[in-house]
Design an enzyme around this catalytic site. Structure first.
Site, PDB file in Angstrom:
ATOM      1  N   ASP A   1      -7.503   2.796  -0.201  1.00 13.85           N
ATOM      2  CA  ASP A   1      -8.962   2.697  -0.080  1.00 13.85           C
ATOM      3  C   ASP A   1      -9.380   3.658   1.021  1.00 13.85           C
ATOM      4  O   ASP A   1      -8.538   4.124   1.790  1.00 13.85           O
ATOM      5  CB  ASP A   1      -9.470   1.261   0.160  1.00 13.85           C
ATOM      6  CG  ASP A   1      -8.855   0.546   1.350  1.00 13.85           C
ATOM      7  OD1 ASP A   1      -8.274   1.219   2.233  1.00 13.85           O
ATOM      8  OD2 ASP A   1      -8.961  -0.688   1.416  1.00 13.85           O
TER       9      ASP A   1
ATOM     10  N   GLU B   1       5.587  -4.120   6.121  1.00 17.22           N
ATOM     11  CA  GLU B   1       5.151  -3.827   7.503  1.00 17.22           C
ATOM     12  C   GLU B   1       6.158  -4.250   8.569  1.00 17.22           C
ATOM     13  O   GLU B   1       5.802  -4.906   9.544  1.00 17.22           O
ATOM     14  CB  GLU B   1       3.795  -4.486   7.761  1.00 17.22           C
ATOM     15  CG  GLU B   1       2.742  -4.052   6.753  1.00 17.22           C
ATOM     16  CD  GLU B   1       1.370  -4.675   7.001  1.00 17.22           C
ATOM     17  OE1 GLU B   1       1.253  -5.568   7.852  1.00 17.22           O
ATOM     18  OE2 GLU B   1       0.405  -4.250   6.327  1.00 17.22           O
TER      19      GLU B   1
ATOM     20  N   ASN C   1       7.239  -1.573   2.040  1.00 21.28           N
ATOM     21  CA  ASN C   1       5.821  -1.175   2.037  1.00 21.28           C
ATOM     22  C   ASN C   1       5.277  -1.132   3.465  1.00 21.28           C
ATOM     23  O   ASN C   1       5.502  -2.059   4.246  1.00 21.28           O
ATOM     24  CB  ASN C   1       5.047  -2.245   1.230  1.00 21.28           C
ATOM     25  CG  ASN C   1       3.645  -1.844   0.853  1.00 21.28           C
ATOM     26  OD1 ASN C   1       3.423  -0.734   0.365  1.00 21.28           O
ATOM     27  ND2 ASN C   1       2.683  -2.731   1.054  1.00 21.28           N
TER      28      ASN C   1
ATOM     29  N   HIS D   1      -4.352   3.135   3.442  1.00 20.80           N
ATOM     30  CA  HIS D   1      -5.687   2.758   3.912  1.00 20.80           C
ATOM     31  C   HIS D   1      -6.170   3.933   4.764  1.00 20.80           C
ATOM     32  O   HIS D   1      -5.714   4.119   5.887  1.00 20.80           O
ATOM     33  CB  HIS D   1      -5.638   1.462   4.720  1.00 20.80           C
ATOM     34  CG  HIS D   1      -5.182   0.288   3.916  1.00 20.80           C
ATOM     35  ND1 HIS D   1      -5.956  -0.248   2.906  1.00 20.80           N
ATOM     36  CD2 HIS D   1      -4.030  -0.430   3.940  1.00 20.80           C
ATOM     37  CE1 HIS D   1      -5.297  -1.269   2.352  1.00 20.80           C
ATOM     38  NE2 HIS D   1      -4.128  -1.395   2.955  1.00 20.80           N
TER      39      HIS D   1
ATOM     40  N   GLU E   1      -1.973   0.680  -1.748  1.00 20.46           N
ATOM     41  CA  GLU E   1      -3.185  -0.051  -1.326  1.00 20.46           C
ATOM     42  C   GLU E   1      -4.315   0.911  -0.971  1.00 20.46           C
ATOM     43  O   GLU E   1      -5.047   0.705   0.005  1.00 20.46           O
ATOM     44  CB  GLU E   1      -2.864  -0.948  -0.118  1.00 20.46           C
ATOM     45  CG  GLU E   1      -1.725  -1.910  -0.352  1.00 20.46           C
ATOM     46  CD  GLU E   1      -1.461  -2.869   0.814  1.00 20.46           C
ATOM     47  OE1 GLU E   1      -2.312  -2.971   1.726  1.00 20.46           O
ATOM     48  OE2 GLU E   1      -0.394  -3.504   0.805  1.00 20.46           O
TER      49      GLU E   1
HETATM   50  C1  XIL Z   1      -5.385  -8.234   3.064  1.00 18.57           C
HETATM   51  C2  XIL Z   1      -6.330  -8.826   2.039  1.00 18.57           C
HETATM   52  O1  XIL Z   1      -7.005  -7.781   1.388  1.00 18.57           O
HETATM   53  C3  XIL Z   1      -7.308  -9.751   2.694  1.00 18.57           C
HETATM   54  O2  XIL Z   1      -8.080 -10.448   1.716  1.00 18.57           O
HETATM   55  C4  XIL Z   1      -6.577 -10.778   3.580  1.00 18.57           C
HETATM   56  O3  XIL Z   1      -7.528 -11.531   4.291  1.00 18.57           O
HETATM   57  C5  XIL Z   1      -5.642 -10.074   4.533  1.00 18.57           C
HETATM   58  O4  XIL Z   1      -4.749  -9.245   3.816  1.00 18.57           O
HETATM   59  N1  XIL Z   1      -1.875  -4.679   4.137  1.00 18.57           N
HETATM   60  C6  XIL Z   1      -1.360  -5.507   3.189  1.00 18.57           C
HETATM   61  C7  XIL Z   1      -2.262  -6.422   2.440  1.00 18.57           C
HETATM   62  O5  XIL Z   1      -0.164  -5.407   2.876  1.00 18.57           O
HETATM   63  O6  XIL Z   1      -1.631  -7.618   2.055  1.00 18.57           O
HETATM   64  C8  XIL Z   1      -3.495  -6.741   3.226  1.00 18.57           C
HETATM   65  O7  XIL Z   1      -4.377  -7.503   2.392  1.00 18.57           O
HETATM   66  C9  XIL Z   1      -4.158  -5.470   3.699  1.00 18.57           C
HETATM   67  C10 XIL Z   1      -3.232  -4.707   4.604  1.00 18.57           C
END
Ligand code: XIL
Length: 377
Positions: free
Chosen positions: A285, A168, A213, A253, A283
């Protein structure tokens, strides 16, 4: 071990399944929903048969305490990633102390079940330990960043398939023309902190696929379009400068209401491939909080449709060989955590993942499995 989901036998649930237009790639076809979801029917088996990876982010606390969760992960995944246990705050809790227990347990679990492990992550502006702000300064930032990467990536050398080296690093809101986030690392080391992190990671683990990422680049609406262009600008700069980078991770996401998924993200994948990069869905979802329907089956159907369409479109490109969801079952999703997400419908459990709270497959499971099957040999 897992039985097929009971929703298929209920009249109301059949109605829900039929809400899905049959022509869409992600649509739940009744005939796909019969049969076993373990063994040859698992996401793991369907992915492996096509040379793909399917995996999930793992909560290492649950891994310790919930045997059914362990069994589900082993059954469904040929790759796993720590949801939090390899982040700085977890693995480097004091300036002069590392805590590897949870990460080691995950690695042991992965190796025991012949799964690959992703590392997440080596450099991020979040999840920094409490000692960070008072300890890291202009004079020692370089040594602290490289020391951390050498120690963590070095410990797991040769046993991690891919590392998220930098997470990020783009934030258009910060106002720079190159889009770089004005993070603590940027403030102390300038844009070169990214190069430094990748070069150090390559030295520490020459075999891991080194990944950049990011999130918020999946759609074709203006904010996503601009951010995607900035990420591509960064990838071009890094590859042109000979920085050792192997892959880009698209967090994915995604919102269930979206109509904003268009050709932009698949064009991005094509462009990344021409740079010689692999592309991972890291990631995935699907957030259903914006859906008006309270009825879980209606929301599940909408979520499944997004899974099917998105994953089918992405894995049509041979550069994309890994799909990881951010969690595996709806009883544990960061989307259901009121600390990180202000829900519009606080009482509603999100139907974001391929398994429900009882570890039974959701329509998203079937949509994802069909999407994996769409991979051309
Ligand atoms: C999130 C986790 O799922 C949570 O449990 C934590 O509180 C915060 O981080 N992008 C990412 C992940 O790269 O590391 C994040 O994970 C979600 C967004």
């Amino acid at each position: 071990m897992l039985t097929r989901r009971t929703f298929l036998s209920g009249a109301g649930s059949l109605a829900a399944a039929s809400l899905l237009p049959r022509s869409l790639p992600g649509a739940l076809q009744p005939e796909q929903a019969v049969g076993s979801v373990d063994g040859a029917g698992s996401l793991r088996a369907h992915a492996t048969a096509r040379g793909l990876f399917y995996g999930a982010a793992v909560d290492t606390g649950m891994l310790r305490n919930d045997p059914a969760y362990r069994a589900l992960l082993a059954q469904q995944c040929n790759i796993v990633v720590a949801e939090n246990s390899m982040k700085w705050a977890a693995i480097h809790p004091e300036a002069d102390r590392y805590a590897f227990e949870q990460a080691d347990e995950l690695l042991a679990f992965a190796e025991q079940h012949q799964m690959q492990l992703r590392g997440h992550n080596l450099c991020w502006h979040e999840a920094l330990p409490s000692w960070f702000a008072s300890t890291v300064n202009l004079g020692n930032a370089r040594q602290i960043l490289t020391g951390h990467i050498r120690t963590v990536a070095g410990r797991y050398q040769g046993r991690i398939r891919s590392w998220d080296v930098v997470n990020e690093a783009i934030s258009l809101e910060d106002g720079r023309t190159d889009g770089l986030r004005v993070s603590p690392w940027f403030q102390m080391l300038g844009p070169g902190y990214i190069d430094l992190a990748f070069r150090t990671a390559r030295e520490a683990d020459p075999h891991a696929l080194l990944t950049y990422n990011d999130y918020g680049i999946e759609y074709d609406h203006p904010a996503s379009f601009t951010k995607r262009a900035a990420v591509m600008g960064l990838l071009k700069r890094l590859t042109a400068d000979g920085v050792p980078i192997d892959a880009v991770g698209i967090q994915s996401h995604i919102d269930a209401t979206t109509s904003g998924l268009g050709p932009g993200i698949t064009a991005f994948v094509t462009e990344a491939r021409t740079l010689g990069l692999k592309v991972f869905i890291t990631e995935l979802d699907v957030n259903d909080d914006n859906l008006a329907a309270d009825d879980p089956a209606t929301r599940e159907a909408a979520v499944a449709e997004v899974y099917g369409q998105y994953v089918t479109a992405m894995i049509a490109n041979p550069a994309v060989a890994e799909v990881l969801t951010w969690g595996i079952s709806n009883n544990h999703s960061w989307l259901n955590n009121s600390k990180t997400h202000k829900a519009k419908h606080p009482g509603r459990q999100q139907q974001a993942l391929p398994f429900d709270a009882n570890y039974q497959p959701t329509p998203a499971f079937y949509a994802l499995r069909s999407a994996l099957d769409s991979r051309k040999g």
